[in-house]
Design an enzyme around this catalytic site. Structure first.
Site, PDB file in Angstrom:
ATOM      1  N   TRP A 117       0.832  -1.208   0.000  1.00 54.68           N
ATOM      2  CA  TRP A 117       0.000   0.000   0.000  1.00 54.68           C
ATOM      3  C   TRP A 117       0.868   1.259   0.000  1.00 54.68           C
ATOM      4  CZ3 TRP A 117      -1.353   3.203   4.635  1.00 54.68           C
ATOM      5  CH2 TRP A 117      -0.450   3.017   5.678  1.00 54.68           C
ATOM      6  N   ASP A 118       2.153   1.080   0.316  1.00 55.59           N
ATOM      7  CA  ASP A 118       3.113   2.191   0.301  1.00 55.59           C
ATOM      8  C   ASP A 118       2.970   2.999  -0.995  1.00 55.59           C
ATOM      9  OD1 ASP A 118       3.930   0.066   1.975  1.00 55.59           O
ATOM     10  OD2 ASP A 118       6.008   0.707   1.973  1.00 55.59           O
ATOM     11  N   GLU A 153       0.632  -1.782  12.445  1.00 52.21           N
ATOM     12  CA  GLU A 153       0.817  -3.237  12.518  1.00 52.21           C
ATOM     13  C   GLU A 153       1.068  -3.733  13.939  1.00 52.21           C
ATOM     14  OE1 GLU A 153       3.639  -4.458   9.534  1.00 52.21           O
ATOM     15  OE2 GLU A 153       2.142  -4.162   7.967  1.00 52.21           O
ATOM     16  N   LYS A 198       2.744   1.218  16.121  1.00 51.58           N
ATOM     17  CA  LYS A 198       3.967   1.126  15.313  1.00 51.58           C
ATOM     18  C   LYS A 198       4.106   2.334  14.391  1.00 51.58           C
ATOM     19  CE  LYS A 198       6.170  -1.933  11.893  1.00 51.58           C
ATOM     20  NZ  LYS A 198       5.919  -3.008  10.926  1.00 51.58           N
ATOM     21  N   GLN A 199       2.978   2.744  13.791  1.00 49.47           N
ATOM     22  CA  GLN A 199       3.031   3.775  12.753  1.00 49.47           C
ATOM     23  C   GLN A 199       1.690   4.480  12.674  1.00 49.47           C
ATOM     24  OE1 GLN A 199       2.999  -0.009  10.272  1.00 49.47           O
ATOM     25  NE2 GLN A 199       2.894   1.589   8.724  1.00 49.47           N
TER      26      GLN A 199
HETATM   27  C1  BGC Z   1       4.945  -1.428   7.573  1.00 47.13           C
HETATM   28  C2  BGC Z   1       3.894  -1.519   6.492  1.00 47.13           C
HETATM   29  C3  BGC Z   1       4.568  -1.336   5.142  1.00 47.13           C
HETATM   30  C4  BGC Z   1       5.683  -2.330   4.967  1.00 47.13           C
HETATM   31  C5  BGC Z   1       6.446  -2.099   3.679  1.00 47.13           C
HETATM   32  C6  BGC Z   1       6.015  -2.459   7.304  1.00 47.13           C
HETATM   33  O1  BGC Z   1       7.017  -2.349   8.279  1.00 47.13           O
HETATM   34  O2  BGC Z   1       4.384  -1.643   8.845  1.00 47.13           O
HETATM   35  O3  BGC Z   1       2.918  -0.532   6.669  1.00 47.13           O
HETATM   36  O4  BGC Z   1       3.638  -1.488   4.123  1.00 47.13           O
HETATM   37  O5  BGC Z   1       6.585  -2.219   6.035  1.00 47.13           O
HETATM   38  O6  BGC Z   1       7.045  -0.848   3.675  1.00 47.13           O
END
Ligand code: BGC
Length: 792
Positions: A362-363, A489, A593-594
């Site tokens: 999804w990035d 996550e 986490k984010q």
């Molecule tokens: C992140 C995800 C991301 C993935 C790839 C993971 O560490 O939590 O949101 O899509 O890395 O960058």
């Protein structure tokens, strides 16, 4: 130009590293990678060794392997995909008299590499004295062409410095290079051990071709090389090709003051279907095109392409030279990742390294495509066309999961789900809404009705169907989406994730509107009035949990009742938490986490009041650990919006410098495209305040004290315009195209080719938010950077 403490020199239009540091090779190879979105070449040294990690990648070219499960389950994806290091054409080995140029031996009296953001080339100058004291200067320049997507080229010059010397250069095409894989899974390592099977080779004069096929995925790759050699006299050449190696050898005596110049042209192609002769013909034709253009021609085309790019996309920052460089580095790599992908994915690492197995996430839609939409809209369209081309796989996945419409994969190269961890893969359904949102943004920004009719509407319809079947109306009449994972996550399989629900709501409404605009297409996909009504009803009744008592939104239902994480008792070395604590514990605590709810504040900011944003931001700041590089850019955007401008600056700097400072200690595997895009977001959506709700562009500029001015350029509906922000005012101006209606701090105005200067109000901010101990961003102090630069 002065060196920063991280090894690179600070300069506005280039990235330079002086001297050889073997330990730093892997990370510089990622930063020095060249790509056009189709071919990617890591910045390895021409002589092949010393080398961190060799890497030549072709977008979409992968090997497949069984996915490892200790314990399987229904609907688990069975096959993984991994990007393959294809035939390496970068190699040019040099023998000086009888000694190989290897910088680990002898003495390099000068060694300098520079990635030039305006010429789009990687240059090198090395002065080397062999162990027996023979001195040469090697000057190289390399490009992966933006204008001829199958072509790359290298110019390689060698000059004897003190005496006449015999020089031998071996220019290779080498398949199945030995690589050390980072993977812990022996099956993946086995799939990547010599993955290419030779099918054809030929060499003639200065020209050679190799064709290979992968063992399991059955994809075929062809690589071809050709050379021009300039030298005074006495040249002897020999060419050979066998299986995995084609080699041109050129031997010559060069006088002191003379020069051997080799220009190597490379062409690459791959296909799942084309035969060996067809693929061979394809690369030979591309090579002929490159040769006909000539080296000088390729250089000129590259420069022209980049001149255009910078004229439409540049960001200028006064007051922080390191940030200026980092932001241009970010833009340059985003361009490289997306420019000529042409209906292939943009991977999480672009084509700069094998990290994340080369998968797209999804990035792309959430972080990278907003940048491309407003700077290189065609590249955004092509990336969405890739998603469209994978719709059949997404439909099949939805069906397998008992759902309707399309469930796009969490991670993939060819469109099939490759995530072996379902709580943060399958359950992260928001990826489908992220794709829909990117469609909407692109169509709003360009008015590209052809795309909307050919691809966009179908994407919106199939993703809307997914939400309609995934959610349900409860007895209060609310439309709930239960058991999903949002962006964060460190939480999984939760009910009514606010980000997911808001994005799904927009997806459902946008699909209904697109179907009304294009009734014939709606009919083609059998969307009837009842279905349209059901989407609207779901959107209208979307559940959005809110805690009245705390006055904040839970990122998902129940989140605010979870126990707090013991931040005080978590030492620094226990981050990232996912490597030191079990997921079950992370999932049941308030640790983030984010950006998740905070990402909703950005992308769906029209659903929150300013007071809600301030409270939500403060609440989640105290619980967000930023174990993902995707977070800082978003935190910069909302920090700026709620008035914490210095904090926004800190986060922007972190996002922009993630790769140059190797903040996550993994840049050896490739650059973080979403974080590089986060740098743009922090500057344009943070300090510029860009929002695009419902197709209306608005800005709310503000700057931190340290920056004297920030200027950026965007393209919207065919108008190219510039926003230039100073501490007390912002100036808008159309550079090309018709006038545009914009909003500045809530006031509508029309921007034309005459500059409009409007006042910037001083932001009102609440008390500064706090972060978990040790998890705040480094305080950005540009005066220190400036001081440091003066001192060196
Ligand atoms: C992140 C995800 C991301 C993935 C790839 C993971 O560490 O939590 O949101 O899509 O890395 O960058």
């Amino acid at each position: 130009m002065t060196e920063t403490e991280f090894g690179y020199e600070c300069a506005p239009w280039e990235l330079r590293w002086r001297g050889l540091d073997v330990d730093a090779l892997q990370r510089t190879e990622s930063a020095f990678a060249l790509s056009n979105g189709h071919i990617g070449m890591r910045g390895t040294l021409e002589e092949g060794e010393p080398c961190g990690l060799p890497g030549t990648y072709l977008n979409g070219f992968y090997e497949q392997h069984e996915l490892p499960y200790a314990e399987g389950g229904y609907g688990y994806p069975e096959e993984g995909q991994t990007v393959v290091n294809v035939t390496d054409g970068k190699i040019l080995r040099l023998l000086v008299e009888d000694e190989p140029l290897d910088m680990r031996y002898g003495v390099a009296t000068a060694h300098d590499r520079v990635l030039d953001f305006r010429s789009g080339t990687l240059r090198r100058v090395t002065e080397w004295s062999s162990p027996t004291g023979r001195r040469v200067r090697v000057t190289t320049e390399r490009l992966v062409s933006f204008t001829q997507r199958a072509v790359a080229a290298i110019r390689y010059d060698v000059e004897p410095l003190d005496e006449d010397l015999q020089l031998v250069v071996q220019s290779d095409l080498l398949a199945n290079e030995p690589i050390t894989s980072d993977t812990r899974d022996p099956r993946v390592a086995a799939a990547l051990d010599a993955p290419l099977v030779a099918q054809f080779c030929q060499a003639m004069e200065h020209h050679a071709v190799l064709v290979h096929e992968t063992r399991a995925s059955g994809l075929r790759v062809a690589a071809a090389m050709d050379h021009t050699i300039e030298v005074d006299n006495g040249l002897r050449t020999h060419i050979q090709a066998e299986g995995d190696l084609a080699r041109l050898t050129a031997a010559v005596d060069v006088r002191k003051g003379g020069r051997l110049r080799i220009t190597k042209f490379l062409a690459y192609g791959w296909s799942a279907q084309r035969s060996v002769p067809a693929l061979r013909a394809q690369v030979e034709a591309a090579l002929a095109g490159g040769r006909q253009t000539t080296w000088e021609g390729l250089i000129a085309e590259q420069r022209e392409f980049l001149d255009h790019f910078w004229a439409t996309s540049d960001i200028e920052i006064d007051g922080d030279p390191e940030l200026q460089q980092a932001v241009r580095f970010a833009l340059f790599h985003l361009l490289q990742a997306g420019a000529r992908g042409e209906t292939r994915a943009i991977a999480g690492k672009g084509l700069t390294g094998p990290g994340y197995d080369g998968h797209a996430f999804w990035d792309t839609e959430t972080f990278v495509l907003p940048v491309l939409t407003y700077t290189m809209p065609d590249a955004a369209r092509d990336a969405l066309r890739w998603r469209h081309s994978t719709l059949d796989k997404a439909r099949a996945r939805a069906e397998q999961l008992g759902l309707r419409g399309a469930a796009f994969p969490w991670r993939s190269i060819n469109g099939a789900e490759c995530s072996a961890y379902w709580p943060a893969g399958t359950a992260a359904f928001h990826v489908s809404a992220d794709i829909a949102d990117a469609v909407l943004r692109y169509v709003n920004a360009t008015g590209d009705t052809d795309f909307e009719r050919a691809c966009g509407t179908e994407l919106l319809v199939e993703t809307a169907r997914l939400w309609a079947s995934l959610g349900h109306f409860d007895h209060h009449g609310h439309f709930r989406i239960d058991g999903v994972t949002g962006p964060d996550e460190y939480s999984a399989v939760a009910d009514n994730n606010v980000y997911t629900n808001l994005m799904a709501r927009r997806n459902l409404s946008a699909a209904a509107e697109a179907c009304e605009r294009h009734a014939d297409i709606a009919a083609q996909f059998e969307v009837d009035t009842a279905e349209l009504d059901s989407w609207r009803a779901a959107a209208d009744a979307m559940a959005l949990p809110y805690d009245q008592e705390l006055g904040v939104h839970p990122q998902s239902e129940g989140f605010l009742q979870h126990d707090e994480w013991d931040f005080a008792g978590t030492a620094e070395e226990f981050y990232p938490l996912l490597l030191n604590y079990p997921y079950f514990d992370l999932y049941r605590k308030q640790v983030v986490k984010q950006a998740d709810l905070v990402l909703a504040l950005h992308l769906c900011g029209d659903s929150f009041s300013p007071e809600e944003k301030a409270r939500d931001f403060a609440y989640y700041e105290a619980r967000t650990v930023r174990d993902s590089s995707l977070s800082a850019g978003t935190q910069a955007v909302i920090a700026a919006e709620v008035g914490h401008v210095q904090l926004a600056y800190d986060y922007l700097a972190e996002a922009a410098l993630t790769d140059l400072h190797d903040v996550h200690n993994n840049v050896r595997n490739g650059l973080h495209m979403a974080s590089l895009a986060g740098a743009w977001q922090g500057a344009v959506a943070g300090f510029g305040g860009l929002r695009d709700y419902g197709g209306q562009l608005s800005f709310a500029p503000r700057l931190p004290e340290e920056l004297g001015r920030l200027t950026f350029r965007l393209t919207f509906r065919g108008t190219r315009f510039q926003v230039s922000i100073a501490p007390a005012e912002a100036t808008y101006q159309v550079l090309e195209g018709p006038a545009l209606d914009l909003i500045h701090h809530g006031e509508r105005f029309t921007v034309t080719t005459e500059p409009s200067t409007l006042p910037v109000p001083t932001p009102a901010a609440g008390p500064p938010p706090s972060q978990p101990p040790g998890r705040g961003p480094a305080r950005r102090d540009a005066s220190k950077v400036r001081q440091f630069m003066k001192g060196t």
